[in-house]
Design a protein around this motif. Structure first.
Motif: not given
Length: 184
Positions: A95-98, A119-123
């Motif tokens: 997830t990206r930005a979610g 694998e999360a970024q800004s989420s």
């Protein structure tokens, strides 16, 4: 594109297993002949796992086999999974930005262990586990993130092994909250 196994095509062999399950239900007296004929006709027309589920959800026994692994991808959106669903042995969540919220309280488990790879970024990722389940979050590599767990260290239920990398994100693992008749 579907984020779980419900959108995957079902094979002829799996359709035959569902028909065998319906046949067993008739022999046990759980279905009438008219219901059996209607359900078999419907199952034979189905193309995906999701289309077959309504025909067997109210029957005991082995449900449709889930795929060994499912990959969930989410970008700048909100994704929620709840209710009755079949959980594979391995879940990969990117997830990206979610935000991703998976509710396992009514889920059907294919195994006593579930590997969740994040694998999360800004989420934000929230996992709601069934009562008695345990979770191991020691393999999460967190960078500028928060990882919270409100899970008992030992239990008799399903074990969740959560690993992966989270950057500028939040991960919360908890049981279902209850107050009187309300659950969330």
């Amino acid at each position: 594109m579907s984020t779980d196994h419900r959108g995957m095509r079902i094979s002829d062999a799996e359709r035959e297993r569902v028909v065998a399950q319906l046949n067993l239900a008739v022999s046990e007296g759980r279905l009438t002949l008219a219901e059996f004929e209607e359900r078999v006709d419907g199952v034979l027309r189905c193309r995906t796992y999701g289309e077959v589920e309504p025909y067997v959800m109210d029957l005991p026994g082995q449900q449709i086999k889930a795929p060994e692994a499912v990959e969930i991808r989410n970008r700048s959106s909100s994704l929620k999974r709840q209710g009755r669903w079949t959980v594979p042995r391995r879940l990969s969540i990117t997830t990206r930005a979610g935000s991703v919220k998976l509710d396992f309280t009514q889920a059907i488990f294919a195994s006593s262990f579930v590997d969740v790879v994040l694998e999360a970024q800004s989420s934000s990722v929230e996992l709601i586990l069934p009562t008695g389940a345990t979770a191991d979050l020691d393999s999460i590599d967190a960078h500028a993130s928060t990882v919270k767990s409100r899970i008992e260290p030992s239990g008799q239920g399903v074990t969740f092994r959560i690993s992966g990398e989270v950057k500028s994100s939040s991960v919360k693992v908890r049981y279902q909250r209850r107050f009187w008749r309300w659950r969330w």
